[in-house]
Design a protein around this motif. Structure first.
Motif, mmCIF file in Angstrom:
data_model
loop_
_atom_site.group_PDB
_atom_site.id
_atom_site.type_symbol
_atom_site.label_atom_id
_atom_site.label_comp_id
_atom_site.label_asym_id
_atom_site.label_seq_id
_atom_site.Cartn_x
_atom_site.Cartn_y
_atom_site.Cartn_z
ATOM 1 N N VAL A 1 0.919 -1.291 0.129
ATOM 2 C CA VAL A 1 0.209 0.073 0.022
ATOM 3 C C VAL A 1 0.955 1.204 0.109
ATOM 4 C CG1 VAL A 1 -1.689 1.209 1.356
ATOM 5 C CG2 VAL A 1 -1.643 -1.344 1.141
ATOM 6 N N SER A 2 0.725 2.054 -0.957
ATOM 7 C CA SER A 2 1.270 3.187 -0.980
ATOM 8 C C SER A 2 0.780 4.349 -0.239
ATOM 9 C CB SER A 2 1.625 3.759 -2.542
ATOM 10 O OG SER A 2 2.160 3.068 -3.240
ATOM 11 N N THR B 1 6.194 2.688 1.163
ATOM 12 C CA THR B 1 5.063 1.608 1.088
ATOM 13 C C THR B 1 5.104 0.753 2.114
ATOM 14 O OG1 THR B 1 5.821 1.879 -1.597
ATOM 15 C CG2 THR B 1 4.721 -0.108 -0.738
ATOM 16 N N LEU B 2 4.164 0.363 2.288
ATOM 17 C CA LEU B 2 3.524 -0.266 3.588
ATOM 18 C C LEU B 2 3.413 -1.963 3.067
ATOM 19 C CD1 LEU B 2 1.575 0.010 6.684
ATOM 20 C CD2 LEU B 2 1.146 -1.732 5.218
ATOM 21 N N ASP C 1 -7.818 2.329 -6.354
ATOM 22 C CA ASP C 1 -6.442 1.867 -6.275
ATOM 23 C C ASP C 1 -5.889 0.915 -5.709
ATOM 24 O OD1 ASP C 1 -6.276 4.050 -8.329
ATOM 25 O OD2 ASP C 1 -6.205 5.359 -6.715
ATOM 26 N N ASN C 2 -6.597 0.285 -4.477
ATOM 27 C CA ASN C 2 -6.096 -0.644 -3.467
ATOM 28 C C ASN C 2 -6.874 -1.757 -3.252
ATOM 29 O OD1 ASN C 2 -3.446 0.806 -2.647
ATOM 30 N ND2 ASN C 2 -4.614 2.211 -2.092
ATOM 31 N N ASP D 1 11.252 1.475 0.711
ATOM 32 C CA ASP D 1 11.563 2.850 0.177
ATOM 33 C C ASP D 1 10.763 2.814 -1.342
ATOM 34 O OD1 ASP D 1 12.672 4.639 -1.591
ATOM 35 O OD2 ASP D 1 14.263 5.031 -0.073
ATOM 36 N N PRO D 2 9.884 3.780 -1.433
ATOM 37 C CA PRO D 2 9.133 3.608 -2.756
ATOM 38 C C PRO D 2 9.748 3.787 -4.072
ATOM 39 C CG PRO D 2 8.455 5.751 -1.531
ATOM 40 C CD PRO D 2 9.430 4.824 -0.642
ATOM 41 N N GLU D 3 11.101 4.402 -3.840
ATOM 42 C CA GLU D 3 11.786 4.716 -5.130
ATOM 43 C C GLU D 3 12.624 3.362 -5.338
ATOM 44 O OE1 GLU D 3 13.909 8.280 -5.012
ATOM 45 O OE2 GLU D 3 12.221 9.426 -4.756
ATOM 46 N N THR D 4 13.559 2.886 -4.672
ATOM 47 C CA THR D 4 14.431 1.765 -4.724
ATOM 48 C C THR D 4 13.845 0.615 -4.367
ATOM 49 O OG1 THR D 4 15.265 1.865 -2.373
ATOM 50 C CG2 THR D 4 16.319 3.452 -3.739
ATOM 51 N N GLY D 5 12.621 0.359 -3.643
ATOM 52 C CA GLY D 5 12.165 -0.882 -3.145
ATOM 53 C C GLY D 5 12.714 -1.579 -1.922
#
Length: 362
Positions: A243-244, A274-275, A321-322, A353-357
């Protein structure tokens, strides 16, 4: 048996495609290591480089005390079990298992002793005179295993050996391979795309994606402490939910505002995050274990239910969206096309981290 060391192994094909990127791995003597990942991730290519069936573009491969980069497959002291069994149809089971030993010109009494011993281990004593066409799929796979066992190699290599078996035989045969590993104390490198096989068989698991190693760890460490979102989503079935949203202090709020969770003190970052939560760590308010720290409930609509007998897998739409997937006990069954409330186990939340994962640690 032997230790196997891969040091920055790379495979680049003539067209420039790099299938394997700097894979480094130490496999201890007697260890069972599983290479797992989706199709095209480089796991079979890595195994074939160990076997000598693919050339090594750069890096070093060592089996025991020998560097074997340029050693022929037959001289590497390895035995490989293939997905398609590769049995000779005109030979009976005994001759299929004995074929490699005859090529090495071992004495006939020793060949017979090795074949009969392997057949007893695998429960093939009664079919040694049969041709492969007269065997079941499970028996054929055991013959392929027996052919490897009689060679008494330093390393066993398995390339998706259970893919051609039905579900029941897969469970039975993977149990046999695990027992075989315990009995022989053998060094084994096993390739599969099935994360259930990986989790149930391996001492350690190597997760690959696009030719890169994502994480190397024992099964439960991969499950409980995934290094990134790819590992978290690949290990576990159904896959982890993501979930973002963003963290403000200790409060996580999803982008849509439908999920608000207190993640506890000292979160690793603030702002976008991101959870992740596994389906088995979601509960309905009706069945909420007292021993667990659970979040406040959030609402959604059950779109699909998959009753499995001992559990039900529910697909719950939170907003456009979820959607969350939850593994619930049968008595938690909320009913299709109905509003449902879910709560998260706060001790099982993962943050990425939402950018790197990459996983974030408190």
């Amino acid at each position: 048996m032997a230790r196997v060391t891969l040091d920055k192994l790379r495979k680049v094909y003539d067209n420039g495609y790099e299938a394997v990127h700097d894979v480094s791995l130490d496999i201890d003597d007697g260890e069972f290591v599983v290479l797992v990942g989706p199709s095209g991730c480089g796991k079979s290519t890595t195994l074939r480089m160990v076997a000598g069936l693919e050339s090594i573009s750069s890096g070093t491969l060592q089996i025991g005390d020998r560097v074997v980069n340029d050693v022929a497959p037959k001289d590497r002291d390895i035995a490989m079990v293939f997905q398609n069994y590769a049995l000779y149809p005109h030979m009976d089971v005994f001759d299929n298992m004995a074929f490699g030993l005859k090529l090495r010109k071992l004495p006939k009494p020793e060949i017979r002793q090795r074949v009969e011993s392997a057949a007893a281990t695998l429960g093939l004593e009664g079919v040694l005179d049969r041709k492969p066409k007269a065997l079941s799929g499970g028996q054929r796979q055991r013959v392929a295993l027996g052919r490897a066992i009689v060679r008494d190699p330093a390393v066993f290599l398995f390339d998706e050996p259970l893919s051609n078996l039905d579900a029941k035989l897969r469970v039975q045969t993977r149990t046999e391979i695990s027992k075989l590993h315990r009995d022989l104390g053998a060094t084994m490198l096993y390739v599969t795309h099935d994360q259930v096989e990986a989790m149930t068989m391996g001492d350690r698991i190597v997760v690959l994606h696009d030719g890169f190693v994502q994480q190397v760890a024992p099964p439960l460490e991969l499950y409980n402490h995934p290094a990134n979102m790819f590992v978290a989503g690949f290990i576990g079935s159904p896959a982890m939910n993501f979930v973002s949203g963003a963290l403000d202090g200790s409060r996580f709020t999803s982008d849509s505002g439908t999920v608000i969770v207190d993640v506890g003190p000292n979160p690793p970052i603030q702002g976008p995050v991101t959870l992740g939560i596994r389906p088995e760590d979601l509960y309905t308010p009706e069945v909420s274990p007292a021993a667990k720290r659970l979040s406040d409930p959030f609402r959604g609509t059950v779109e699909v239910e998959e009753p499995m007998g001992n559990e039900v897998v529910a697909y719950v739409r939170l907003d456009p969206d979820n959607r969350l997937v939850a593994r619930l006990e049968p008595q938690q069954l909320p009913g299709g096309d109905r509003a449902a409330e879910l709560r998260m186990d706060l001790d099982k939340i993962h943050l990425f981290d939402p950018e790197t994962g990459q996983a974030l640690s408190a």
